[in-house]
Structures are given as structure tokens and as C-alpha cells.
Design a protein around this motif. Structure first.
Motif, mmCIF file in Angstrom:
data_model
loop_
_atom_site.group_PDB
_atom_site.id
_atom_site.type_symbol
_atom_site.label_atom_id
_atom_site.label_comp_id
_atom_site.label_asym_id
_atom_site.label_seq_id
_atom_site.Cartn_x
_atom_site.Cartn_y
_atom_site.Cartn_z
ATOM 1 N N THR A 99 0.854 -1.177 0.000
ATOM 2 C CA THR A 99 0.000 0.000 0.000
ATOM 3 C C THR A 99 0.893 1.231 0.000
ATOM 4 O O THR A 99 1.971 1.225 0.603
ATOM 5 C CB THR A 99 -0.910 0.032 1.241
ATOM 6 N N TYR A 100 0.430 2.267 -0.658
ATOM 7 C CA TYR A 100 1.261 3.457 -0.827
ATOM 8 C C TYR A 100 0.673 4.632 -0.059
ATOM 9 O O TYR A 100 -0.541 4.792 0.033
ATOM 10 C CB TYR A 100 1.402 3.804 -2.312
ATOM 11 N N PRO A 101 1.547 5.473 0.455
ATOM 12 C CA PRO A 101 1.065 6.630 1.212
ATOM 13 C C PRO A 101 0.683 7.806 0.316
ATOM 14 O O PRO A 101 1.228 7.963 -0.788
ATOM 15 C CB PRO A 101 2.276 6.983 2.095
ATOM 16 N N TYR A 102 -0.236 8.589 0.795
ATOM 17 C CA TYR A 102 -0.687 9.809 0.133
ATOM 18 C C TYR A 102 -0.542 10.990 1.099
ATOM 19 O O TYR A 102 -0.513 10.815 2.317
ATOM 20 C CB TYR A 102 -2.155 9.701 -0.286
ATOM 21 N N ILE A 103 -0.487 12.179 0.529
ATOM 22 C CA ILE A 103 -0.623 13.403 1.328
ATOM 23 C C ILE A 103 -2.055 13.883 1.137
ATOM 24 O O ILE A 103 -2.501 14.101 0.002
ATOM 25 C CB ILE A 103 0.386 14.479 0.897
ATOM 26 N N LYS A 104 -2.757 14.030 2.235
ATOM 27 C CA LYS A 104 -4.177 14.392 2.207
ATOM 28 C C LYS A 104 -4.352 15.804 2.746
ATOM 29 O O LYS A 104 -3.892 16.121 3.845
ATOM 30 C CB LYS A 104 -4.970 13.398 3.062
ATOM 31 N N LYS A 121 -9.991 8.132 -0.257
ATOM 32 C CA LYS A 121 -11.439 7.992 -0.197
ATOM 33 C C LYS A 121 -12.126 9.057 -1.054
ATOM 34 O O LYS A 121 -11.532 10.089 -1.374
ATOM 35 C CB LYS A 121 -11.914 8.117 1.257
ATOM 36 N N LYS A 122 -13.371 8.776 -1.386
ATOM 37 C CA LYS A 122 -14.157 9.756 -2.129
ATOM 38 C C LYS A 122 -14.801 10.715 -1.132
ATOM 39 O O LYS A 122 -15.974 10.613 -0.792
ATOM 40 C CB LYS A 122 -15.213 9.041 -2.980
ATOM 41 N N ASP A 123 -13.987 11.633 -0.610
ATOM 42 C CA ASP A 123 -14.487 12.636 0.317
ATOM 43 C C ASP A 123 -14.158 14.012 -0.252
ATOM 44 O O ASP A 123 -13.770 14.153 -1.413
ATOM 45 C CB ASP A 123 -13.901 12.442 1.719
ATOM 46 N N LYS A 124 -14.260 15.029 0.558
ATOM 47 C CA LYS A 124 -14.025 16.392 0.072
ATOM 48 C C LYS A 124 -12.553 16.789 0.131
ATOM 49 O O LYS A 124 -12.214 17.939 -0.167
ATOM 50 C CB LYS A 124 -14.867 17.368 0.902
ATOM 51 N N SER A 125 -11.687 15.860 0.499
ATOM 52 C CA SER A 125 -10.265 16.171 0.620
ATOM 53 C C SER A 125 -9.574 16.073 -0.736
ATOM 54 O O SER A 125 -10.079 15.449 -1.675
ATOM 55 C CB SER A 125 -9.594 15.213 1.612
ATOM 56 N N ARG A 126 -8.367 16.687 -0.809
ATOM 57 C CA ARG A 126 -7.520 16.555 -1.986
ATOM 58 C C ARG A 126 -6.360 15.623 -1.645
ATOM 59 O O ARG A 126 -5.783 15.723 -0.554
ATOM 60 C CB ARG A 126 -6.972 17.915 -2.438
ATOM 61 N N TYR A 127 -6.029 14.724 -2.568
ATOM 62 C CA TYR A 127 -4.963 13.745 -2.336
ATOM 63 C C TYR A 127 -3.819 13.978 -3.319
ATOM 64 O O TYR A 127 -4.044 14.283 -4.496
ATOM 65 C CB TYR A 127 -5.498 12.325 -2.505
ATOM 66 N N PHE A 128 -2.604 13.819 -2.811
ATOM 67 C CA PHE A 128 -1.414 13.906 -3.637
ATOM 68 C C PHE A 128 -0.627 12.617 -3.466
ATOM 69 O O PHE A 128 -0.380 12.164 -2.356
ATOM 70 C CB PHE A 128 -0.558 15.112 -3.228
ATOM 71 N N GLY A 129 -0.211 12.019 -4.589
ATOM 72 C CA GLY A 129 0.495 10.758 -4.544
ATOM 73 C C GLY A 129 -0.086 9.806 -5.573
ATOM 74 O O GLY A 129 -0.770 10.243 -6.500
ATOM 75 N N PRO A 130 0.116 8.488 -5.427
ATOM 76 C CA PRO A 130 0.817 7.871 -4.292
ATOM 77 C C PRO A 130 2.323 8.051 -4.377
ATOM 78 O O PRO A 130 2.881 8.237 -5.447
ATOM 79 C CB PRO A 130 0.457 6.379 -4.447
ATOM 80 N N TYR A 131 2.961 8.011 -3.192
ATOM 81 C CA TYR A 131 4.410 8.085 -3.086
ATOM 82 C C TYR A 131 4.936 6.711 -2.678
ATOM 83 O O TYR A 131 4.230 5.911 -2.058
ATOM 84 C CB TYR A 131 4.825 9.131 -2.059
ATOM 85 N N ALA A 136 9.554 9.842 3.174
ATOM 86 C CA ALA A 136 9.587 11.081 2.380
ATOM 87 C C ALA A 136 8.281 11.850 2.524
ATOM 88 O O ALA A 136 8.283 13.088 2.583
ATOM 89 C CB ALA A 136 9.853 10.742 0.917
ATOM 90 N N VAL A 137 7.156 11.122 2.591
ATOM 91 C CA VAL A 137 5.858 11.783 2.765
ATOM 92 C C VAL A 137 5.809 12.512 4.107
ATOM 93 O O VAL A 137 5.384 13.673 4.193
ATOM 94 C CB VAL A 137 4.710 10.756 2.662
ATOM 95 N N LYS A 138 6.241 11.842 5.164
ATOM 96 C CA LYS A 138 6.224 12.469 6.498
ATOM 97 C C LYS A 138 7.143 13.679 6.550
ATOM 98 O O LYS A 138 6.806 14.709 7.163
ATOM 99 C CB LYS A 138 6.621 11.431 7.549
ATOM 100 N N ASP A 139 8.308 13.574 5.901
ATOM 101 C CA ASP A 139 9.234 14.714 5.863
ATOM 102 C C ASP A 139 8.617 15.886 5.111
ATOM 103 O O ASP A 139 8.762 17.050 5.517
ATOM 104 C CB ASP A 139 10.554 14.305 5.194
ATOM 105 N N THR A 140 7.929 15.604 4.010
ATOM 106 C CA THR A 140 7.295 16.665 3.221
ATOM 107 C C THR A 140 6.189 17.336 4.007
ATOM 108 O O THR A 140 6.061 18.575 3.991
ATOM 109 C CB THR A 140 6.737 16.082 1.902
ATOM 110 N N ILE A 141 5.373 16.539 4.711
ATOM 111 C CA ILE A 141 4.296 17.113 5.529
ATOM 112 C C ILE A 141 4.880 18.008 6.621
ATOM 113 O O ILE A 141 4.389 19.125 6.868
ATOM 114 C CB ILE A 141 3.423 15.996 6.136
ATOM 115 N N GLU A 142 5.942 17.535 7.270
ATOM 116 C CA GLU A 142 6.591 18.331 8.317
ATOM 117 C C GLU A 142 7.110 19.650 7.750
ATOM 118 O O GLU A 142 6.975 20.706 8.376
ATOM 119 C CB GLU A 142 7.730 17.523 8.937
ATOM 120 N N LEU A 143 7.686 19.602 6.558
ATOM 121 C CA LEU A 143 8.199 20.801 5.913
ATOM 122 C C LEU A 143 7.073 21.781 5.593
ATOM 123 O O LEU A 143 7.181 22.991 5.858
ATOM 124 C CB LEU A 143 8.941 20.413 4.626
#
Length: 619
Positions: A99-104, A121-131, A136-143
Motif C-alpha cells: 500500500t502506498y502513502p498519500y498526502i491528504k 477515499k471519495k471525500d471532500k479532501s484533496r490527495y497527492f500521490g501515491p508516493y 519522504a511523505v512524512k518529511d514533506t508534511i513536516e516541511l
């Protein structure tokens, strides 16, 4: 009785899925068909060239069943689901699920957050990825949180504004505290929009802003702030450098190629998002020697895209697959828009597919030696042991051990190795019920009797899904020599079973020395993989027994093994522990040393000595 020829006559000429079963009723193959009648009959026609894998599979088939669907598309979806659930032996299978992580970005909230997500999920959020890298995803979110001072809390805003004090992030200037109303909705939304631009790959405004802030801080001699901005600037540059431009169309696409040898295949996938290569990954598949690249790609597409939530608009392949049109229709339905499977013939797209193929081949080549070494440690080592014992084949081994040292409870362990690897789901532990005191032989007799009696009962029930006890080993390995082997042989004889038994013999330094089999000790080359496997099995059986024993002791720490000895009350137990400090030392003490202990006499000492040195001759 299932009559295959009679059942073939009843097959409908309709689309659907067929399911093949073996003698144990296990599902060994799942396939789809436009016409079940034509497709299933082909397996049992001797005139057709089916290839060695299918030929082997057909000899295993004892019955089949089928599910009729309204269309070939429905059949494909059902086929994917059944393969994923049952993992049939003769289907080309992915060896692992990833499974791949996304930035939500929770843009549906009034004060959105940027968070890590494993699902889309099909919600009102925007997703970026998969990575491909969770780190790297956690580092990007922290940044991003640091750059735009976004909230990370789970408070429901604006409902909870002012209800609690601001958190630490506000005090260290990493959040503007919308939870206190210190930043308005419009200003906060502007920060979120900038974060979205950043995630879309627009780094220049951020780089300019950070460089300007760094220079301003340096001019006013605020070097701490200048260093902070410089570190953020470097972090953004690192993220920007990872985004390699691969095309100017800004499209989302996956690039897929496969490399194969006689037994294995590696599929390489490049993930292109917004025209940028954001990552890659490789997948191992279980294949047969005559599987074509097109067939492997076909199986991979169905399994991979049935499990990943993101479907790109374009999938570039090394070569065309048989079910391309129906797969496009299926993927389009999952994506909610048209999906294209393409085989590029020239230009940059073709070079990207070639690059994916080269990477797949490199992984396959590099891992071939690793796989060989691993097989030497496992399957090869098991064959070596079988050769030492002059046995044709050893797949499943069960090893047993007893633990009772310095404890009041005796326990037994059963560890299982299949093809040289531990099968921990089949491990079992036994709390000794019929033996008082540290009698290893009697305890082992109880363990083996319980284990194989239970197995015979499971077999007699003739269940479709057998438990781990019903599967008997090809070889039993005892932790010990002649005595423990004789215990096992006696139990097997009483139960009417014939299973080879060997003992794992240790030297005076408690290190593995050899095997005891058929009334003789067999020496082993200490540098061989077989020797190392025997040592691992022996250590694992011992570890598992000790671990269980300790867990029981920890539950009843106030109890001592000395309490189980007749004539040893609280006063004498305390006197023994004062002198010898541990139960092990009491066990190792001589009769004279025990008798000379305060509050002890020769009669009491005799009982203690006999308790720890009780044995049973089995030779």
C-alpha cells in the motif's frame, strides 16, 4: 463423486468465472471466460498444447465450479476479487501486497490540515500521490507545516475555538493558532492554497520567499532566524530536486515493464504524477517457465490495480496484453474516467518504458544471487539434512523442547519449519499437566502424546480445512540424544504412527554436535548450511519453551519450585535461598551441602536432592 466429463457437458455458453479444486478441495486456479463452455473444456482436451504449467495443473483438478456473470467485465472484476482472496497456486501471483502513502489536504474543513494517509477515499479532501516512501511523505508534511504554519491538531474548528489553550506548536511559532481565533479563515485558507501549489510542484515562490527572509534576517544580524530560513530553503531544494521532469503534458501515468527468468519475474513501475516522476517500485511475481511477458503483465495489471486506490489516466506498457480493452473498461469504471493502455513505439515515452525494463532486469539480476543464498540457507539446508539421514524428501520439520529449570511449572514447545523457514503460525506450547517436578522424559512423553493424538482426531473428523495439528511432519527433531529420541519413538509406536525421529545432540559446552538417528550419532560439517539450520531449529525450540515458561513464572512470581517439594516449608525454603541465592544453585548442590544448611536435616536434604535429580531410564 464429481464426474468431470459429465459436468463439462452442463457448462453454459455464457461469460463467467471458473474455479478449479484439487483433491483436498483447495482452490488451485481461478480464471474468467467469455464462454464458460468453450474455455473450461479446453483444459481437458488432449489435442491442445496447454504448456507445462497448465498440464501439471490439470492433473491436480478433481472438480470445478463456476459463477455466471452478465458480462465479461463483471467476470474480470470477480476474477480479480477471487484471486486476491484465495491466492491460487497456479495463477501468476504477486508475492507481496503493498500500500502506498498519500498526502491528504482536508479542504472540506474550514481550517484544513495536511496529513498522512494510506487510503484514498471519495471525500471532500484533496490527495497527492501515491508516493513510494512513507518517510519522504512524512518529511514533506513536516516541511509544509513549518513553511505555512498549519495546524496539526484534531480539534473541530470553528466549534472548539477558545475552548482550550493553544498547544506547543503555537508557542514555538509553528502554528498561528486558529484554535484561538488568532488567524482568520480567509488568511488561513490562503496559506493552505500556497501549500497545495507547493504539492503541485510549484516551488519557485517558496524558494524566493525563503531566500528573501534569510537575507533580511542576516542584514539585521538575527543569525538564528537566518539559519532557520536557510535550513528550510535547503529542505525545499531537496524536495524540488527529487521531482524529475519526464514529460511536458502534465499527465498522470504509470510506466510498467517486466523482466523474467525461468522461475521469477520482476515488474518495475514508474509513477508519473503531473508530468513528474515522483517514485518507482518493483514487484516480484510467482511465474512458470513458459509464461509470456504479455501474460505476466496481464496478471499484474489485474492484481495491482484491484488493490491500489489511484488509477492514472494512462498506463504505458512494454507490450500489449490480451485483455486490454476489457481492462481499460474496468479501470475506467474504477477511476471514474477513461483509462488508456498504451505501448509506445518511439520518442520519450518509449525510452521511459525501456528504462523501466532495464531497472526490472537489474533488480532481477541483483536479487538472483540473494535468492540463491537464501535458498541455500533454507531449502538447500533441508535437503542436506535429508541426505545425512538418507531420506528422500524433508519439507516439514517439527522440533520439541522442555523447559523447567528454576521454575515450578514444566512446559513444552513445538516449533515448525517448512522448506527451511520457521512457520510461526503452527508453533504450539504445552503446559505439562501429568508430571510433577522436573522430569524431562515424562514431560516430553505427555507433549508428544497430546500433539499427535490431537492431530489424529482432526484427521478423523475429515475437515475441509485441517488445523496445524492434522499436518504431520516429515521429520521430528528432539532437543537431546538417545533418551529423548526413544521417548518419541515409543509414543509413535503406541499411536501406530511411522515418522522418522532424530535427536539434536549437544557437546559438553552445550553447542550442537551432531544428529542421533537409527541408534547412531551422525557427525555434521560445522561450516555447512545444514548444520546452521539444525542450530537455528534447536535454538528456536529452546527460545520458544523458555519464553512460555517465563510468562507463566511472571504470573505467579510469589511461588517457588521449592514449595512443590514435600517437607520443605517456608522456613527451610528461606534458609536454602539465603545460602544458595538461586534455585539453580540449590539444584546443583550436593546432598551433603543441602544437609548442612540451617534448618535442614538429612531427610529433608534427600527429598530436595531427589526432586531435582529424578530421572527415568529409557535406554
Amino acid at each position: 463423486m464429481f464426474d468431470i466429463q459429465e459436468e463439462l457437458k452442463k457448462l453454459p455458453a455464457k461469460p463467467g468465472v471458473y474455479i478449479m479444486h484439487d483433491a483436498k478441495d483447495a482452490i488451485i486456479y481461478v480464471g474468467k471466460a467469455v464462454s464458460l463452455r468453450n474455455r473450461v473444456r479446453q483444459y481437458f482436451q488432449t489435442s491442445r498444447n496447454k504448456g507445462p504449467k497448465i498440464e501439471r495443473m490439470v492433473t491436480k483438478i478433481r472438480r470445478f465450479e463456476y459463477i455466471v456473470t452478465d458480462s465479461e467485465l463483471e467476470a474480470l472484476v470477480l476474477e480479480c476479487n477471487l484471486i486476491k482472496e484465495h491466492r491460487p497456486k497456479y495463477n501468476t501471483m504477486l508475492k507481496d501486497d503493498k500500500t502506498y502513502p498519500y498526502i491528504k489536504v482536508t479542504v472540506g474543513e474550514e481550517f484544513p490540515r495536511v496529513i498522512f494517509s494510506r487510503t484514498m477515499k471519495k471525500d471532500k479532501s484533496r490527495y497527492f500521490g501515491p508516493y513510494t516512501s512513507a518517510g519522504a511523505v512524512k518529511d514533506t508534511i513536516e516541511l509544509i507545516v513549518k513553511l505555512y504554519k498549519l495546524r496539526t491538531c484534531h480539534r473541530v474548528l470553528p466549534r472548539d475555538i477558545g475552548k482550550e489553550r493553544p498547544c506547543l506548536n503555537y508557542h514555538i511559532k509553528q502554528c498561528k493558532a486558529p484554535c484561538q481565533g488568532y488567524i482568520g479563515k480567509e488568511e488561513y485558507r490562503a496559506q493552505i492554497n500556497q501549500a497545495i501549489e507547493f504539492l503541485n510542484g510549484n516551488y519557485n515562490p517558496v524558494l524566493s520567499m525563503l531566500e528573501e527572509r534569510m537575507n533580511e534576517a542576516a542584514e539585521r544580524l538575527d543569525f538564528e532566524a537566518a539559519i532557520e530560513q536557510r535550513e528550510l530553503l535547503n529542505s525545499v531544494k531537496q524536495v524540488a530536486q527529487k521531482q524529475k521532469i519526464t514529460s511536458g503534458d502534465g499527465e498522470d501515468k504509470d510506466v510498467i515493464a517486466v523482466a523474467t527468468d525461468d522461475r521469477d519475474a520482476v515488474v518495475q513501475v514508474f509513477f508519473v504524477r503531473g508530468g513528474k516522476l515522483i517514485g518507482r517500485d518493483h514487484f516480484y511475481l510467482r511465474v512458470a517457465p513458459n509464461d509470456t511477458r504479455a501474460a505476466i503483465l496481464d496478471s499484474f495489471l489485474k492484481q495491482f490495480y484491484s488493490g491500489t486506490p489511484f488509477i492514472p489516466r494512462e498506463i504505458m506498457l512494454q507490450e500489449a496484453v490480451e485483455d486490454s480493452e476489457i481492462i481499460e473498461e474496468w479501470l475506467g469504471g474504477r477511476r471514474g474516467g477513461r483509462v488508456y493502455l498504451r505501448v509506445p513505439q518511439r520518442g520519450s515515452k518509449e525510452k521511459l518504458v525501456e528504462l523501466a525494463e532495464k531497472n526490472a532486469l537489474m533488480v532481477l539480476t541483483q536479487d538472483r544471487e540473494k535468492i540463491k543464498r537464501e535458498e541455500g540457507r533454507t531449502i538447500g539446508a533441508m535437503k542436506e539434512i535429508a541426505g545425512l539421514l538418507q531420506m528422500e524428501n524433508v519439507v516439514r520439520v517439527e522440533a520439541f523442547d522442555i523447559s523447567n529449570i528454576s521454575g515450578f511449572e514444566s512446559v513444552g514447545s513445538m516449533v515448525v519449519y517448512e522448506k527451511g523457514k520457521p512457520k510461526r503460525s503452527d508453533y504450539r506450547k504445552f503446559k505439562i499437566k501429568s508430571v510433577m517436578g522436573p522430569d524431562d522424559y515424562a514431560s516430553m512423553e505427555e507433549v508428544l502424546t497430546r500433539r499427535f493424538t490431537h492431530g489424529m482426531e482432526e484427521q478423523a473428523e475429515n475437515k475441509k480445512e485441517f488445523g496445524s495439528f492434522s499436518r504431520f511432519p516429515d521429520l521430528i527433531m528432539m532437543d537431546g540424544g538417545k533418551g529423548q529420541v526413544n521417548v518419541a519413538l515409543r509414543v509413535l509406536e503406541q499411536l501406530g504412527l511411522q515418522i522418522p525421529v532424530c535427536g539434536m545432540v549437544k557437546d559438553d559446552n552445550h553447542r550442537t554436535r551432531g544428529l542421533y538417528f537409527n541408534n547412531e550419532e551422525i557427525g555434521i560439517d560445522r561450516d555447512s548450511e545444514g548444520f546452521h539450520l539444525i542450530t537455528r531449529i534447536q535454538d528456536e525450540a529452546h527460545r520458544f519453551a523458555i519464553e512460555y515458561h517465563r510468562s507463566l513464572r511472571s504470573k505467579q512470581q510469589v511461588h517457588s519450585v521449592l514449595d512443590d517439594i514435600e517437607g520443605i516449608g517456608d522456613k527451610r525454603r528461606k534458609a536454602l535461598m539465603r545460602r544458595f541465592k538461586s534455585v539453580e544453585a540449590v539444584r546443583d548442590a550436593s546432598l551433603e551441602e543441602l544437609a548442612s544448611t540451617e534448618s535442614m536435616n538429612m531427610g529433608a536434604a534427600q527429598k530436595v536432592y531427589e526432586f531435582f535429580h529424578k530421572s527415568q531410564s529409557l535406554i
